[in-house]
Enzyme design. Structure first.
Site, PDB file in Angstrom:
ATOM      1  N   ARG A 102       0.852  -1.186   0.000  1.00  0.00           N
ATOM      2  CA  ARG A 102       0.000   0.000   0.000  1.00  0.00           C
ATOM      3  C   ARG A 102       0.894   1.245   0.000  1.00  0.00           C
ATOM      4  NH1 ARG A 102      -5.222  -0.036   1.270  1.00  0.00           N
ATOM      5  NH2 ARG A 102      -5.076  -1.848   2.650  1.00  0.00           N
ATOM      6  N   ARG A 123       0.473  -7.407  -9.134  1.00  0.00           N
ATOM      7  CA  ARG A 123       1.200  -6.545  -8.181  1.00  0.00           C
ATOM      8  C   ARG A 123       1.879  -7.343  -7.079  1.00  0.00           C
ATOM      9  NH1 ARG A 123      -3.140  -3.559  -4.246  1.00  0.00           N
ATOM     10  NH2 ARG A 123      -4.593  -5.284  -3.975  1.00  0.00           N
ATOM     11  N   HIS A 126      -2.106   2.764 -10.071  1.00  0.00           N
ATOM     12  CA  HIS A 126      -2.790   3.185  -8.830  1.00  0.00           C
ATOM     13  C   HIS A 126      -1.868   4.126  -8.037  1.00  0.00           C
ATOM     14  CE1 HIS A 126      -4.873   2.943  -5.029  1.00  0.00           C
ATOM     15  NE2 HIS A 126      -5.652   1.924  -5.378  1.00  0.00           N
ATOM     16  N   ASP A 150     -14.045   8.073  -3.031  1.00  0.00           N
ATOM     17  CA  ASP A 150     -13.795   6.923  -3.913  1.00  0.00           C
ATOM     18  C   ASP A 150     -14.680   7.098  -5.146  1.00  0.00           C
ATOM     19  OD1 ASP A 150     -13.067   4.577  -5.084  1.00  0.00           O
ATOM     20  OD2 ASP A 150     -13.728   3.274  -3.456  1.00  0.00           O
ATOM     21  N   GLU A 183      -5.727   7.531  -9.981  1.00  0.00           N
ATOM     22  CA  GLU A 183      -5.357   6.303 -10.682  1.00  0.00           C
ATOM     23  C   GLU A 183      -5.676   6.439 -12.170  1.00  0.00           C
ATOM     24  OE1 GLU A 183      -7.410   3.268  -8.358  1.00  0.00           O
ATOM     25  OE2 GLU A 183      -7.235   4.673  -6.688  1.00  0.00           O
TER      26      GLU A 183
END
Length: 299
Positions: free
Chosen positions: A62, A99, A168, A212, A271
């Protein structure tokens, strides 16, 4: 032209490289071809390296610039064409699977005054688990006065492939409550926090709570204005008509084991994406490149 300085480093379990070229310093992990941080000498970081990030084999990081592929977010929220590509009955992980996979460092080489770093993820022997499509991936990073990132998907198979994806990017900001995003006025967005309703954007985007949003038909240029750091981060996208803007705010951040309770204040995700009706369809032999160039200027 300065000679690049490349240092192999280990962050807990992960192999990484610290690359210095001119005024730029880049930190990138082999797992996920994951850019962890980037900044220019004498300036605040442009890419946010989360102090609480976990660097374990197979663990999603993250921080930085995770590569989301071949689907974005919750697979079941993707268009049917993207969902149909997966053959496994196991619960899908969020944001795909690359990822948390080791990529191969193909090379680091100078190109004039710039420096090129390239990672590849070829179609593995036996295929990707639950996703049996012959698509090779290349992540190209170029350093000059900006940071340029390009993710190229090349369909080597005989069937048409449909995918969604995103770079991202976690941007470092002085305080997300004091920054705003330019270039969104008049766009339509999907508000995922309100049952995925569609809404219009009026003016610049300011932040006063969890965010979001999926922005549709986005222009190639967006900007993050950060008055406290007296800079404007400029984003120029390629191969993308959609963008996701995210900040977890207080409650979500507190629930993350890999983020400080106040970490949300120092980051903002924009993103660069191919999502919703902007998904990528690759005929046999076709390629697509999703890219973004990042730089900053003084206000």
């Amino acid at each position: 032209m300065s000679t690049p300085n490349v240092e192999a480093v280990k962050l807990d379990e992960l192999n990484c490289w610290r690359i210095r070229h001119g005024q730029a310093e880049l930190l990138v992990a082999q797992q996920g071809a994951h850019i962890l941080s980037y900044q220019l000498a004498g300036q605040p970081p442009l890419i946010w390296l989360n102090d609480e990030a976990v660097f374990k084999t197979g663990n999603n990081i993250r921080a930085g610039v995770p590569v989301c592929w071949p689907w974005f977010g919750n697979l079941l929220r993707n268009p049917q064409g993207v969902q149909a590509m997966r053959t496994s009955s196991e619960p899908p992980t969020a944001h795909g699977f690359v990822r948390a996979t080791d990529w191969a460092l193909r090379g680091i080489e100078a190109e004039g005054e710039s420096l090129k770093v390239e990672f590849t993820l070829p179609y593995p022997e036996g295929g990707f688990s639950g996703w049996p499509h012959r698509v090779d991936l290349t992540l190209g990073i170029r350093l000059d006065e900006q940071l340029h990132i390009d993710l190229t998907s090349h369909n080597q198979g005989t069937d048409t492939v449909t995918l969604s994806q995103a770079l991202h990017t976690y941007f470092a900001v002085s305080d997300v409550r004091k920054v705003h995003v330019e270039g969104l006025d008049g766009l339509t967005y999907i508000e995922t926090l309100e049952d995925w309703t569609t809404k219009p954007q009026t003016g610049d985007l300011h932040f006063a709570g969890e965010t979001d949003r999926i922005y549709l038909d986005t222009p190639p240029k967006l900007g993050i204005v950060d008055p406290a750091w007296e800079r404007r981060i400029q984003l120029t996208s390629r191969g993308s008509r959609s963008a996701v803007i995210w900040n977890p705010w207080v409650d979500r951040a507190a629930a993350f084991s890999d983020m400080a309770d106040d970490g949300w204040q120092r980051m903002l995700c924009i993103e660069t994406a191919n999502v919703m009706d902007d998904v990528v369809t690759l005929a046999p032999g076709a390629s697509h490149t999703l890219g973004v160039s990042l730089g900053s200027k003084s206000l």
